[in-house]
Motif scaffolding. Structure first.
Motif, PDB file in Angstrom:
ATOM      1  N   UNK A 273     110.045  94.091  29.922  1.00 26.41           N
ATOM      2  CA  UNK A 273     110.812  94.160  31.166  1.00 26.41           C
ATOM      3  C   UNK A 273     110.811  92.813  31.877  1.00 26.41           C
ATOM      4  N   UNK A 274     109.754  92.027  31.674  1.00 25.27           N
ATOM      5  CA  UNK A 274     109.692  90.704  32.301  1.00 25.27           C
ATOM      6  C   UNK A 274     110.807  89.804  31.795  1.00 25.27           C
TER       7      UNK A 274
ATOM      8  N   UNK B 268     124.666  85.422  31.281  1.00 27.15           N
ATOM      9  CA  UNK B 268     123.489  86.308  31.313  1.00 27.15           C
ATOM     10  C   UNK B 268     123.664  87.460  30.327  1.00 27.15           C
ATOM     11  N   UNK B 269     124.884  87.996  30.252  1.00 27.97           N
ATOM     12  CA  UNK B 269     125.155  89.095  29.318  1.00 27.97           C
ATOM     13  C   UNK B 269     124.969  88.641  27.872  1.00 27.97           C
ATOM     14  N   UNK B 270     125.399  87.404  27.572  1.00 28.18           N
ATOM     15  CA  UNK B 270     125.214  86.862  26.228  1.00 28.18           C
ATOM     16  C   UNK B 270     123.725  86.776  25.882  1.00 28.18           C
ATOM     17  N   UNK B 271     122.914  86.292  26.816  1.00 22.63           N
ATOM     18  CA  UNK B 271     121.467  86.217  26.585  1.00 22.63           C
ATOM     19  C   UNK B 271     120.888  87.612  26.354  1.00 22.63           C
ATOM     20  N   UNK B 272     121.347  88.574  27.147  1.00 21.72           N
ATOM     21  CA  UNK B 272     120.863  89.953  27.006  1.00 21.72           C
ATOM     22  C   UNK B 272     121.217  90.512  25.627  1.00 21.72           C
ATOM     23  N   UNK B 273     122.452  90.300  25.191  1.00 27.09           N
ATOM     24  CA  UNK B 273     122.884  90.800  23.885  1.00 27.09           C
ATOM     25  C   UNK B 273     122.121  90.109  22.758  1.00 27.09           C
ATOM     26  N   UNK B 274     121.851  88.819  22.936  1.00 26.69           N
ATOM     27  CA  UNK B 274     121.083  88.087  21.919  1.00 26.69           C
ATOM     28  C   UNK B 274     119.663  88.623  21.837  1.00 26.69           C
ATOM     29  N   UNK B 275     119.043  88.875  23.006  1.00 23.67           N
ATOM     30  CA  UNK B 275     117.675  89.405  23.018  1.00 23.67           C
ATOM     31  C   UNK B 275     117.609  90.819  22.454  1.00 23.67           C
ATOM     32  N   UNK B 276     118.703  91.581  22.608  1.00 28.94           N
ATOM     33  CA  UNK B 276     118.772  92.941  22.064  1.00 28.94           C
ATOM     34  C   UNK B 276     119.147  92.945  20.583  1.00 28.94           C
ATOM     35  N   UNK B 277     119.453  91.772  20.035  1.00 32.08           N
ATOM     36  CA  UNK B 277     119.856  91.649  18.632  1.00 32.08           C
ATOM     37  C   UNK B 277     121.125  92.451  18.331  1.00 32.08           C
ATOM     38  N   UNK B 278     122.094  92.385  19.252  1.00 27.47           N
ATOM     39  CA  UNK B 278     123.352  93.097  19.026  1.00 27.47           C
ATOM     40  C   UNK B 278     124.555  92.146  19.020  1.00 27.47           C
ATOM     41  N   UNK B 279     124.304  90.851  18.852  1.00 32.80           N
ATOM     42  CA  UNK B 279     125.421  89.940  18.643  1.00 32.80           C
ATOM     43  C   UNK B 279     126.004  90.181  17.241  1.00 32.80           C
TER      44      UNK B 279
ATOM     45  N   UNK C 158     118.220  88.296  34.141  1.00 34.23           N
ATOM     46  CA  UNK C 158     119.177  88.721  35.165  1.00 34.23           C
ATOM     47  C   UNK C 158     119.032  87.980  36.483  1.00 34.23           C
ATOM     48  N   UNK C 159     117.902  87.315  36.706  1.00 36.13           N
ATOM     49  CA  UNK C 159     117.760  86.581  37.964  1.00 36.13           C
ATOM     50  C   UNK C 159     118.261  85.134  37.856  1.00 36.13           C
ATOM     51  N   UNK C 160     118.696  84.722  36.653  1.00 38.41           N
ATOM     52  CA  UNK C 160     119.259  83.384  36.509  1.00 38.41           C
ATOM     53  C   UNK C 160     120.533  83.265  37.338  1.00 38.41           C
ATOM     54  N   UNK C 161     120.675  82.171  38.064  1.00 33.96           N
ATOM     55  CA  UNK C 161     121.844  81.970  38.924  1.00 33.96           C
ATOM     56  C   UNK C 161     122.942  81.263  38.137  1.00 33.96           C
ATOM     57  N   UNK C 162     123.495  82.002  37.187  1.00 32.14           N
ATOM     58  CA  UNK C 162     124.556  81.484  36.322  1.00 32.14           C
ATOM     59  C   UNK C 162     125.623  82.553  36.196  1.00 32.14           C
ATOM     60  N   UNK C 163     126.701  82.242  35.476  1.00 32.63           N
ATOM     61  CA  UNK C 163     127.770  83.208  35.294  1.00 32.63           C
ATOM     62  C   UNK C 163     127.247  84.490  34.655  1.00 32.63           C
TER      63      UNK C 163
END
Length: 226
Positions: free
Chosen positions: A65-66, A81-92, A72-77
């Motif tokens: 969760x960390x 952030x969604x791309x990073x989330x999808x990459x971390x979830x291994x769903x790219x 999600x707290x990154x101050x970017x588009x």
């Protein structure tokens, strides 16, 4: 309407986009295929890929969760952030993931043609990606070339770098993925210097926005005092 739909930062980026001088009519396209045409077969596999990602069937350990909070707290588009989330979830939609779902017949990286294209390989350990990371922040250069799940790579990066540095890493990941797609679907390949220049441009826009935001806040505070 833009300001009502998007956040303040995203709206500022949207309104800066130039309007196309082309007078041709808009048309619906299906972005998941190279020809833009909707395919029931591809939609079926695409839905299966999404369901697999959400159901947690990946062999990679689930990110903590960390890590989610840090992303999600990154101050970017939001899309970055969604791309990073999808990459971390291994769903790219990498070659390996599409091969597992029987969408493709081969899983080799479309750039180096030697290793299976996992998320980690595409965004981090491929020689093409490393050519970009070698030009980035010195702290990133000192990170070892990891081959494990990408959420572990991101967790290590988040534990090593600070806010502004993390924003630069996020935009570098965005442009590495975009360059990969340009090569895979359009046979266009940007040099590491071009990618670094694009990242620098994004960071410059971000800094300019933050400065303008601070000026506006100061002006509002001064107006309240008056």
């Amino acid at each position: 309407m833009i300001e009502e739909i998007f956040s303040e930062f995203e709206a500022a980026v949207v309104v800066k986009l130039p309007i196309s001088p082309c007078r041709s009519l808009d048309q619906l396209t299906w972005h998941c295929t190279t020809n833009g045409k909707f395919s029931i077969r591809f939609a079926y596999h695409f839905q299966g890929a999404i369901s697999t990602g959400y159901s947690g069937q990946s062999s990679s350990p689930a990110p903590s969760s960390a890590l989610w909070a840090n992303i999600w707290k990154l101050k970017i588009l939001h899309l970055v952030r969604t791309l990073l989330w999808r990459a971390a979830k291994d769903i790219l939609p990498t070659k390996v993931n599409l091969f597992k779902r029987k969408v493709l017949q081969a899983s080799k990286c479309p750039i180096c043609l030697t290793h299976p294209e996992t998320v980690t390989h595409a965004l981090w350990s491929c020689k093409a990606a490393q050519a970009i990371w070698s030009e980035c922040l010195r702290k990133v250069q000192k990170c070892s070339v990891m081959e494990g799940p990408f959420n572990e790579v991101l967790s290590h990066i988040f534990s090593t770098l600070s806010g502004g540095e993390l924003n630069e890493v996020a935009y570098a990941i965005k442009h590495i993925w975009q360059r990969r797609n340009k090569w895979a679907f359009e046979s266009q390949f940007a040099s590491p210097q071009q990618v670094i220049k694009s990242v620098a441009s994004n960071m410059s826009d971000l800094h300019m926005y933050e400065e303008n935001l601070q000026k506006q806040k100061k002006k509002s505070a001064d107006d309240m005092i008056v």
